[in-house]
Write a protein that holds these residues in place. Structure first.
Motif, PDB file in Angstrom:
ATOM      1  N   SER A  98      -7.280   0.433  -9.312  1.00 48.37           N
ATOM      2  CA  SER A  98      -8.100  -0.196  -8.241  1.00 48.37           C
ATOM      3  C   SER A  98      -7.357  -0.994  -7.532  1.00 48.37           C
ATOM      4  N   GLN A 102      -6.946  -0.857  -3.344  1.00 46.38           N
ATOM      5  CA  GLN A 102      -7.065  -1.805  -2.823  1.00 46.38           C
ATOM      6  C   GLN A 102      -5.994  -2.468  -1.624  1.00 46.38           C
ATOM      7  N   SER A 103      -4.921  -2.205  -2.281  1.00 53.40           N
ATOM      8  CA  SER A 103      -3.648  -2.662  -1.691  1.00 53.40           C
ATOM      9  C   SER A 103      -3.208  -1.539  -0.471  1.00 53.40           C
ATOM     10  N   LYS A 105      -5.413   0.237   0.867  1.00 52.74           N
ATOM     11  CA  LYS A 105      -6.365   0.095   2.068  1.00 52.74           C
ATOM     12  C   LYS A 105      -5.916  -1.048   3.073  1.00 52.74           C
TER      13      LYS A 105
END
Length: 119
Positions: A98, A102-103, A105
């Motif tokens: 996750s 997230q990174s 994105k």
């Protein structure tokens, strides 16, 4: 962990614009600079530990201290913090999926914004 092929590598941008953009993504330069280099950090506190997304750059023109520089971005890294030793980026580290997503994105969004700035 190197986060390669983000599109950020080798992009050049004026320092003030870069500071403003990174701040909008909670990436802080703070005291992590010298007259030729910058580091932007975003801290993630998860149950698995403390992690940092780091984006490095170096001045290809001008002076970071004077806030008049053109910065060339380098390959971003994801690292895990170990007290009191510091941040480790090695291949042997475990990074929650996750956090990686997230990174990635965040880096994609930054790259898209830079594309607009650099037009």
């Amino acid at each position: 962990m190197k986060l390669e092929n983000t599109g950020l590598e080798n992009k050049q941008v004026e320092l003030k614009r870069l500071d403003d953009l990174m701040d909008s993504y909670q990436l802080v330069r703070a005291g992590q600079w010298d007259y030729e280099r910058v580091t932007y950090d975003r801290k993630f506190e998860l149950k698995e530990g403390i992690y940092y997304l780091r984006i490095f750059g170096h001045a290809v023109e001008g002076d970071v201290g004077a806030r008049k520089a053109t910065i060339q971005l380098l390959t971003p890294l994801l690292g895990k913090h170990y007290y009191p030793h510091g941040v480790e980026y090695g291949d042997g580290e475990h990074f929650p999926q996750s956090l990686v997503k997230q990174s990635e994105k965040i880096l994609t969004d930054i790259n898209n914004d830079l594309e607009q700035i650099l037009k």
